[in-house]
Design a protein around this motif. Structure first.
Motif, PDB file in Angstrom:
ATOM      1  N   LYS A 157       0.811  -1.222   0.000  1.00 55.23           N
ATOM      2  CA  LYS A 157       0.000   0.000   0.000  1.00 55.23           C
ATOM      3  C   LYS A 157       0.846   1.274   0.000  1.00 55.23           C
ATOM      4  CE  LYS A 157      -3.975   0.602   0.824  1.00 55.23           C
ATOM      5  NZ  LYS A 157      -5.120   0.950  -0.072  1.00 55.23           N
ATOM      6  N   THR A 158       1.930   1.318   0.782  1.00 58.09           N
ATOM      7  CA  THR A 158       2.712   2.548   0.959  1.00 58.09           C
ATOM      8  C   THR A 158       4.180   2.307   0.638  1.00 58.09           C
ATOM      9  OG1 THR A 158       3.296   2.111   3.268  1.00 58.09           O
ATOM     10  CG2 THR A 158       1.161   3.202   2.848  1.00 58.09           C
ATOM     11  N   PHE A 159       4.933   3.410   0.564  1.00 57.02           N
ATOM     12  CA  PHE A 159       6.381   3.296   0.382  1.00 57.02           C
ATOM     13  C   PHE A 159       6.981   2.367   1.429  1.00 57.02           C
ATOM     14  CE2 PHE A 159       6.482   7.627  -1.799  1.00 57.02           C
ATOM     15  CZ  PHE A 159       6.842   7.111  -3.028  1.00 57.02           C
ATOM     16  N   ALA A 160       6.607   2.593   2.692  1.00 52.17           N
ATOM     17  CA  ALA A 160       7.161   1.794   3.780  1.00 52.17           C
ATOM     18  C   ALA A 160       6.804   0.316   3.626  1.00 52.17           C
ATOM     19  CB  ALA A 160       6.676   2.318   5.122  1.00 52.17           C
ATOM     20  N   ASP A 161       5.552   0.035   3.230  1.00 49.04           N
ATOM     21  CA  ASP A 161       5.130  -1.356   3.036  1.00 49.04           C
ATOM     22  C   ASP A 161       5.919  -2.024   1.910  1.00 49.04           C
ATOM     23  OD1 ASP A 161       3.128  -1.145   5.001  1.00 49.04           O
ATOM     24  OD2 ASP A 161       1.676  -0.379   3.544  1.00 49.04           O
ATOM     25  N   ARG A 162       6.046  -1.326   0.818  1.00 51.06           N
ATOM     26  CA  ARG A 162       6.733  -1.917  -0.328  1.00 51.06           C
ATOM     27  C   ARG A 162       8.221  -2.126  -0.039  1.00 51.06           C
ATOM     28  NH1 ARG A 162       3.304   1.794  -2.718  1.00 51.06           N
ATOM     29  NH2 ARG A 162       4.975   3.260  -3.267  1.00 51.06           N
ATOM     30  N   ARG A 163       8.805  -1.235   0.746  1.00 55.83           N
ATOM     31  CA  ARG A 163      10.222  -1.414   1.102  1.00 55.83           C
ATOM     32  C   ARG A 163      10.402  -2.670   1.968  1.00 55.83           C
ATOM     33  NH1 ARG A 163      13.992   0.339   5.080  1.00 55.83           N
ATOM     34  NH2 ARG A 163      16.036   0.752   4.166  1.00 55.83           N
ATOM     35  N   VAL A 164       9.519  -2.873   2.918  1.00 56.17           N
ATOM     36  CA  VAL A 164       9.623  -4.047   3.794  1.00 56.17           C
ATOM     37  C   VAL A 164       9.432  -5.336   2.997  1.00 56.17           C
ATOM     38  CG1 VAL A 164       8.511  -5.269   5.710  1.00 56.17           C
ATOM     39  CG2 VAL A 164       8.953  -2.800   5.871  1.00 56.17           C
ATOM     40  N   HIS A 165       8.540  -5.294   1.999  1.00 58.23           N
ATOM     41  CA  HIS A 165       8.179  -6.511   1.264  1.00 58.23           C
ATOM     42  C   HIS A 165       8.737  -6.525  -0.165  1.00 58.23           C
ATOM     43  CE1 HIS A 165       5.488  -7.781   4.480  1.00 58.23           C
ATOM     44  NE2 HIS A 165       5.053  -6.543   4.546  1.00 58.23           N
TER      45      HIS A 165
END
Length: 416
Positions: free
Chosen positions: A275-283
């Protein structure tokens, strides 16, 4: 008048970083008088292979257009006299030497202020004029390693890699030009010149920028990323299509939502992990292979057509030939020509510095000592007897010691 047409710079420069900084000032109209040491055949850039012959090279042409050349032996008293007379009528002395050399050559502000209180002395050195590495020679390759750049460059698990371009040299030249112009502004305002202590090392360290801030404040340790991926924005990297490589960059959330539509997977926008920059970075280890699988099914041109239409930041990964033939390269006037007595029409890239609406004019790089007559008579205001005396005293090198019936103004290579 061109923006810097009222600026005169005495340039004790050679090879890359120094000439790169001053060529943009020359393109803007500054009179850059290039001092070339006759003991060593002038600027070493004249002899850089593979495209050159005798004292001409395409390397030299690319760094020295729109400049003047004077052969001058600054180690001789007569050569020093000529230099000091030029300082009296100049705005700046610009050099790229080892950090301890400007003081040894007596070309710092304290050395020259009695001649011209407003003179600006800009020294671009490898490591600066102070510090424990002051006396070390500074080269782009060395500095890319020392400043941490090579540790960041290349694929994970691979050897350290240098940038394909001499970016420390080029960036250092730009910083020197900015420093020199700032010094000139202050000198003309206040009537007092100064030293500008610019170094390639300082430049390289400063360009660590936000990774340095992350490390200094949050102990972040930079690591290499696969396919040149951005360290925090996902997806923002090189991807392989069916027939080549392209760059796709989602620097804003809106670009991500557009990208999933182009990829034919609109449902990814609603996936909680993405959903977000932070989410995509983690996954990202889950997401990037999914994107790669889709992109591999079509050609670069096919994908670019859809990506451009959607307004998503993207580009093909061109080789140099394609980059120089890009429609936008031509439209922006970035390829310019000069005429040379050996090479004929020489094409090269223009300066990116644009000031006002006037189109810059370009003149080929000078032959060594080509501007002797102009500099000595029009700028230094010497008469013929003075020039002959200085020549016989070795001011212009042994090649210009002459008998009374020879010409004082003998241009190196003028017979070509």
């Amino acid at each position: 008048m061109r923006p810097l047409e009222d600026v005169r710079i005495i340039a004790i420069e050679q090879y890359g970083a120094g000439p790169w900084g001053s060529v943009h000032l020359a393109d803007l109209g500054a009179e850059v008088i290039k001092i070339e040491d006759p003991r060593f055949g002038g600027d070493v850039g004249r002899y850089v292979p593979p495209y050159g012959e005798e004292e001409d090279s395409l390397f030299f042409e690319a760094f020295n257009r729109n400049k003047r050349s004077l052969s001058l032996d600054l180690s001789s008293p007569a050569g020093r006299q000529v230099f000091e007379d030029l300082v009296r009528v100049a705005d700046a002395v610009y050099s790229n030497l080892r950090g301890d050399v400007p003081a040894k050559m007596r070309i710092t502000y304290d050395d020259l202020k009695h001649l011209n209180p407003a003179i600006v002395c800009c020294s671009l050195t490898g490591f600066g004029m102070t510090g424990p590495r002051q006396k070390e020679p500074g080269y782009d390759y060395v500095l890319q390693g020392l400043a941490g750049w090579m540790d960041l460059t290349g694929e994970p698990g691979g050897p350290p890699a240098k940038s394909g371009l001499s970016l420390v040299d080029y960036s250092g030249g730009f910083v020197a030009a900015i420093s020199l112009l700032s010094g000139l502004h202050a000198a003309r305002r206040d009537g007092v010149g100064m030293d500008c202590d610019v170094s390639l090392y300082d430049t390289a360290i400063s360009l660590l920028n936000y990774p340095a801030a992350w490390h200094l404040n949050a102990r972040f340790t930079p690591t290499r990323t696969a396919h040149s991926a951005h360290p925090s924005l996902v997806p923002f990297q090189a991807f392989q299509a069916a027939d080549g490589w392209l760059i796709i960059g989602c620097a804003k959330e809106k670009f991500w939502t557009r990208l999933v539509d182009v990829l034919g997977h609109s449902e990814w926008a609603d996936e909680p992990h993405f959903k977000t920059f932070a989410d995509r970075r983690v996954h990202k280890e889950q997401l990037i292979p999914m994107i790669e699988d889709v992109l591999a099914g079509r050609t670069v041109d096919d994908w670019l057509a859809d990506l451009y239409a959607a307004g998503i930041p993207c580009a093909p990964i061109n080789d140099v030939e394609k980059a120089l033939k890009e429609e936008h390269t031509i439209a922006r006037g970035l390829i310019v020509q000069t005429e040379h007595p050996r090479f004929g029409t020489v094409s090269q890239v223009a300066s990116p510095v644009r000031v006002g609406s006037e189109t810059p004019t370009y003149r080929r790089a000078p032959l060594r000592n080509e501007d002797m007559e102009h500099v000595l008579t029009e700028i230094a205001s010497y008469d013929e007897a003075t020039i002959a005396k200085l020549a016989n005293e070795g001011a212009f090198g042994d090649e210009h010691r002459h008998s009374p019936d020879s010409r004082a103004f003998e241009v190196q290579g003028a017979a070509r």
